[in-house]
Design a protein around this motif. Structure first.
Motif, PDB file in Angstrom:
ATOM      1  N   UNK A 103       0.842  -1.212   0.000  1.00 20.58           N
ATOM      2  CA  UNK A 103       0.000   0.000   0.000  1.00 20.58           C
ATOM      3  C   UNK A 103       0.873   1.256   0.000  1.00 20.58           C
ATOM      4  N   UNK A 104       1.919   1.258   0.825  1.00 21.36           N
ATOM      5  CA  UNK A 104       2.836   2.404   0.862  1.00 21.36           C
ATOM      6  C   UNK A 104       3.560   2.571  -0.471  1.00 21.36           C
ATOM      7  N   UNK A 105       3.873   1.451  -1.107  1.00 22.95           N
ATOM      8  CA  UNK A 105       4.537   1.495  -2.406  1.00 22.95           C
ATOM      9  C   UNK A 105       3.597   2.042  -3.479  1.00 22.95           C
ATOM     10  N   UNK A 106       2.323   1.715  -3.390  1.00 19.25           N
ATOM     11  CA  UNK A 106       1.331   2.281  -4.297  1.00 19.25           C
ATOM     12  C   UNK A 106       1.244   3.792  -4.149  1.00 19.25           C
ATOM     13  N   UNK A 122       4.369   5.325  -5.781  1.00 15.06           N
ATOM     14  CA  UNK A 122       4.256   5.314  -7.240  1.00 15.06           C
ATOM     15  C   UNK A 122       3.363   6.452  -7.717  1.00 15.06           C
ATOM     16  N   UNK A 123       2.244   6.641  -7.052  1.00 21.91           N
ATOM     17  CA  UNK A 123       1.313   7.699  -7.444  1.00 21.91           C
ATOM     18  C   UNK A 123       1.936   9.085  -7.252  1.00 21.91           C
ATOM     19  N   UNK A 124       2.716   9.267  -6.194  1.00 16.89           N
ATOM     20  CA  UNK A 124       3.382  10.552  -5.988  1.00 16.89           C
ATOM     21  C   UNK A 124       4.325  10.865  -7.135  1.00 16.89           C
ATOM     22  N   UNK A 125       5.071   9.858  -7.598  1.00 18.24           N
ATOM     23  CA  UNK A 125       5.994  10.057  -8.714  1.00 18.24           C
ATOM     24  C   UNK A 125       5.218  10.355  -9.993  1.00 18.24           C
ATOM     25  N   UNK A 126       4.175   9.584 -10.273  1.00  9.20           N
ATOM     26  CA  UNK A 126       3.364   9.832 -11.471  1.00  9.20           C
ATOM     27  C   UNK A 126       2.745  11.221 -11.445  1.00  9.20           C
ATOM     28  N   UNK A 127       2.229  11.626 -10.299  1.00  9.47           N
ATOM     29  CA  UNK A 127       1.589  12.938 -10.175  1.00  9.47           C
ATOM     30  C   UNK A 127       2.595  14.051 -10.424  1.00  9.47           C
ATOM     31  N   UNK A 128       3.803  13.911  -9.876  1.00  6.56           N
ATOM     32  CA  UNK A 128       4.833  14.931 -10.072  1.00  6.56           C
ATOM     33  C   UNK A 128       5.268  15.004 -11.533  1.00  6.56           C
ATOM     34  N   UNK A 129       5.412  13.850 -12.197  1.00  9.39           N
ATOM     35  CA  UNK A 129       5.806  13.846 -13.600  1.00  9.39           C
ATOM     36  C   UNK A 129       4.726  14.468 -14.487  1.00  9.39           C
ATOM     37  N   UNK A 130       3.460  14.187 -14.180  1.00  7.64           N
ATOM     38  CA  UNK A 130       2.359  14.764 -14.963  1.00  7.64           C
ATOM     39  C   UNK A 130       2.274  16.270 -14.770  1.00  7.64           C
ATOM     40  N   UNK A 131       2.668  16.731 -13.595  1.00 10.19           N
ATOM     41  CA  UNK A 131       2.647  18.168 -13.302  1.00 10.19           C
ATOM     42  C   UNK A 131       3.795  18.890 -14.012  1.00 10.19           C
ATOM     43  N   UNK A 132       4.937  18.212 -14.146  1.00 12.20           N
ATOM     44  CA  UNK A 132       6.144  18.876 -14.657  1.00 12.20           C
ATOM     45  C   UNK A 132       6.308  18.760 -16.169  1.00 12.20           C
ATOM     46  N   UNK A 133       5.788  17.689 -16.770  1.00  9.34           N
ATOM     47  CA  UNK A 133       6.029  17.424 -18.184  1.00  9.34           C
ATOM     48  C   UNK A 133       4.711  17.288 -18.931  1.00  9.34           C
ATOM     49  N   UNK A 134       4.721  17.520 -20.244  1.00  9.67           N
ATOM     50  CA  UNK A 134       3.464  17.490 -21.008  1.00  9.67           C
ATOM     51  C   UNK A 134       2.782  16.120 -20.960  1.00  9.67           C
ATOM     52  N   UNK A 135       1.470  16.155 -20.979  1.00  7.45           N
ATOM     53  CA  UNK A 135       0.660  14.944 -21.118  1.00  7.45           C
ATOM     54  C   UNK A 135      -0.057  14.993 -22.457  1.00  7.45           C
ATOM     55  N   UNK A 136      -0.475  13.835 -22.936  1.00  2.84           N
ATOM     56  CA  UNK A 136      -1.182  13.770 -24.216  1.00  2.84           C
ATOM     57  C   UNK A 136      -2.413  12.880 -24.055  1.00  2.84           C
ATOM     58  N   UNK A 137      -3.362  13.040 -24.955  1.00  2.00           N
ATOM     59  CA  UNK A 137      -4.563  12.200 -24.973  1.00  2.00           C
ATOM     60  C   UNK A 137      -4.432  11.170 -26.082  1.00  2.00           C
ATOM     61  N   UNK A 138      -4.648   9.903 -25.720  1.00  2.00           N
ATOM     62  CA  UNK A 138      -4.575   8.806 -26.689  1.00  2.00           C
ATOM     63  C   UNK A 138      -5.988   8.387 -27.071  1.00  2.00           C
ATOM     64  N   UNK A 139      -6.280   8.462 -28.350  1.00  2.00           N
ATOM     65  CA  UNK A 139      -7.599   8.084 -28.841  1.00  2.00           C
ATOM     66  C   UNK A 139      -7.563   6.827 -29.674  1.00  2.00           C
ATOM     67  N   UNK A 141      -2.322   3.537  -4.321  1.00  2.00           N
ATOM     68  CA  UNK A 141      -2.203   4.399  -5.495  1.00  2.00           C
ATOM     69  C   UNK A 141      -3.398   5.347  -5.597  1.00  2.00           C
ATOM     70  N   UNK A 142      -4.581   4.801  -5.368  1.00  2.00           N
ATOM     71  CA  UNK A 142      -5.794   5.609  -5.474  1.00  2.00           C
ATOM     72  C   UNK A 142      -5.862   6.682  -4.392  1.00  2.00           C
ATOM     73  N   UNK A 143      -5.300   6.408  -3.223  1.00  2.00           N
ATOM     74  CA  UNK A 143      -5.334   7.383  -2.134  1.00  2.00           C
ATOM     75  C   UNK A 143      -4.604   8.671  -2.493  1.00  2.00           C
TER      76      UNK A 143
END
Length: 473
Positions: A268-271, A274-291, A421-423
């Motif tokens: 749970x702590x590892x989840x 992981x989410x903290x790292x993903x959130x920081x990367x999404x905040x700092x670098x561009x995101x794209x939409x995949x259709x 991760x969801x938390x």
């Protein structure tokens, strides 16, 4: 280091005779290294990309930094062009004779060329060459084509005792006095390597889940517009245990894993980490939409990898139709108009890429991605579900590597990890089962191919997942 910094490659280092004299020794030595990517195909020769003398090769102890390209028959092609061969970073020590403590580092004895009569060896086993690298980073030295950088405001004292990490790795690492760890990339390509790029980005974002780079090593070659990232120096987390080791230790206790006890709390702590790292990367670098188009290509790629793996590993073939439905379901969902957000991710996340400090805090390391993939592909935005699927597969690997298999352990870890991760992220990965199943299936197919080629005794581990995933609705 001041003396070394005043000169670059000497005539002896740069001349073709040196590589010619090393060629037969390297052809024997290089394929035996854990980090050599071209196993199974003979090396027919080498070409020199760059050579730098870090310690004079004519002195009692010499140190050569070489970038060499290994040529092999039947190398994979890039479009219509033949593959030029992988480029490797070598640090070669030069002595009259090796002391007994350096016997495991032996490459061979040179009979001809500019260093005839001398012995060459893997220099990272030797304290003095390892000292040279750290001192060059500390002083921000420029030596020939090599550029050593130290992070601003980074205090780095000299005299830290180095030791080589001897466990199996796809690169090489040196620990300096339990203060820093230097990861030297072995198979290198020009461009912005995510193993340096992403930790620098996360450091600027203040994300404490990834050790901030303290220094790094680059090669600036006249033949390339891009630099080569050769190594990254990071703080060493003293007393840390990697997630794989910790998981096996918990499994060995034989506790009840039906709930979130035991390793479930760690998962749970590892989840959350992981989410903290993903959130920081999404905040700092561009995101794209995949259709529809992008996800269709993604599903096609997964299908192609399945077909190729089934051809190479016969035991996989009966399960291919069931596995293919995971990718078809993803393509169908995209065709209905569903979209996904893609961002920069870790790219090769598993328990072995996570460190738990004695304080209980988790860190994520090794952002290089899958080294076998082209650099441009490793730097592409991807759905975070790819990282999550990698971790879920790692829980399953740990469970099935323990005998007897502990029933319910992997499922409890999966649930705890996704909850954690969801938390943090606000999105539970289990709410997108089609995408998650596709990525888990793709990963399991990769594992089957890897184990069949390199560790046949481990093949039953991913095959257990293959049977489960092929039968999933």
């Amino acid at each position: 280091m001041s003396e070394a910094a005043t000169h670059s490659s000497t005539v002896a280092v740069a001349c073709p005779e040196l590589l010619a004299s090393l060629d037969p020794l390297l052809q024997e030595w290089l394929p035996r290294q854990r980090w050599f990517a071209g196993k199974g195909r003979p090396v027919t020769g080498f070409s020199l990309v760059a050579a730098t003398e870090l310690l004079p090769s004519t002195s009692q102890l010499g140190l050569l930094h070489l970038l060499v390209r290994a040529h092999q028959p039947d190398a994979p092609t890039q479009g219509a062009l033949p593959h030029p061969g992988d480029c490797y970073q070598l640090l070669i020590g030069v002595r009259e004779a090796l002391p007994p403590r350096l016997a495991p580092a032996l490459i061979g004895h040179l009979e001809e060329g500019p260093l005839a009569g001398r012995t060459v060896y893997e220099a990272l086993y030797d304290a003095r060459p390892a000292d040279v690298l750290l001192e060059a980073i500390r002083t921000r030295a420029r030596i020939g084509d090599l550029r050593f950088e130290c992070a601003l405001r980074q205090e780095m004292r000299g005299g830290l005792v180095p030791r080589l990490v001897t466990s199996e790795q796809s690169n090489s690492s040196i620990i300096y006095g339990d203060t820093f760890i230097l990861k030297l990339l072995r198979r290198i390509v020009p461009g912005n390597n995510p193993d340096l790029e992403l930790p620098l980005v996360l450091a600027r974002e203040g994300c404490a889940r990834v050790p901030a780079p303290a220094g790094w090593l680059l090669a600036d070659l006249a033949s390339d517009h891009d630099s080569y990232v050769l190594g990254v120096l990071q703080p060493f987390v003293q007393g840390a245990t990697d997630g794989w080791e910790l998981a096996l230790r918990e499994l060995a206790k034989g506790e009840d894993f039906g709930d979130v006890s035991g390793f479930g709390d760690e998962a749970r702590a590892l989840g959350r980490a992981t989410a903290e790292v993903h959130t920081a990367l999404a905040r700092a670098l561009p995101t794209v939409t995949l259709g529809h188009t992008q996800m269709g290509l993604l599903a096609d790629g997964m299908t192609e990898r399945l077909e190729a793996a089934a051809q190479a590993v016969p035991v996989l073939r009966p399960h291919a139709p069931g596995l293919r439905t995971a990718f078809e379901a993803l393509a169908d969902l995209a065709a209905e108009g569903h979209t996904w957000t893609a961002q920069r991710i870790h790219g090769d996340l598993h328990l072995g890429q996570c460190l738990r400090a004695p304080s209980g805090e988790w860190s994520l390391i090794d952002f290089e991605g899958e080294p076998s993939k082209p650099l441009a592909e490793r730097r592409m935005p991807q759905p975070p579900a790819r990282d999550i699927a990698g971790m879920l597969r790692s829980f399953d690997y740990a469970a099935h590597s323990h005998h007897p298999v502990v029933a319910g352990w992997a499922d409890a870890c999966r649930a705890a990890y996704c909850t954690g991760y969801a938390e943090v992220s606000g999105a539970d990965p289990r709410t997108d089962p089609v995408l998650l199943r596709a990525y888990e299936t793709d990963k399991a197919v990769y594992e089957v191919l890897y184990e069949a080629r390199h560790r046949p005794d481990w093949l039953p581990v991913p095959m257990a997942a293959i049977r489960r995933l092929a039968a999933s609705p």
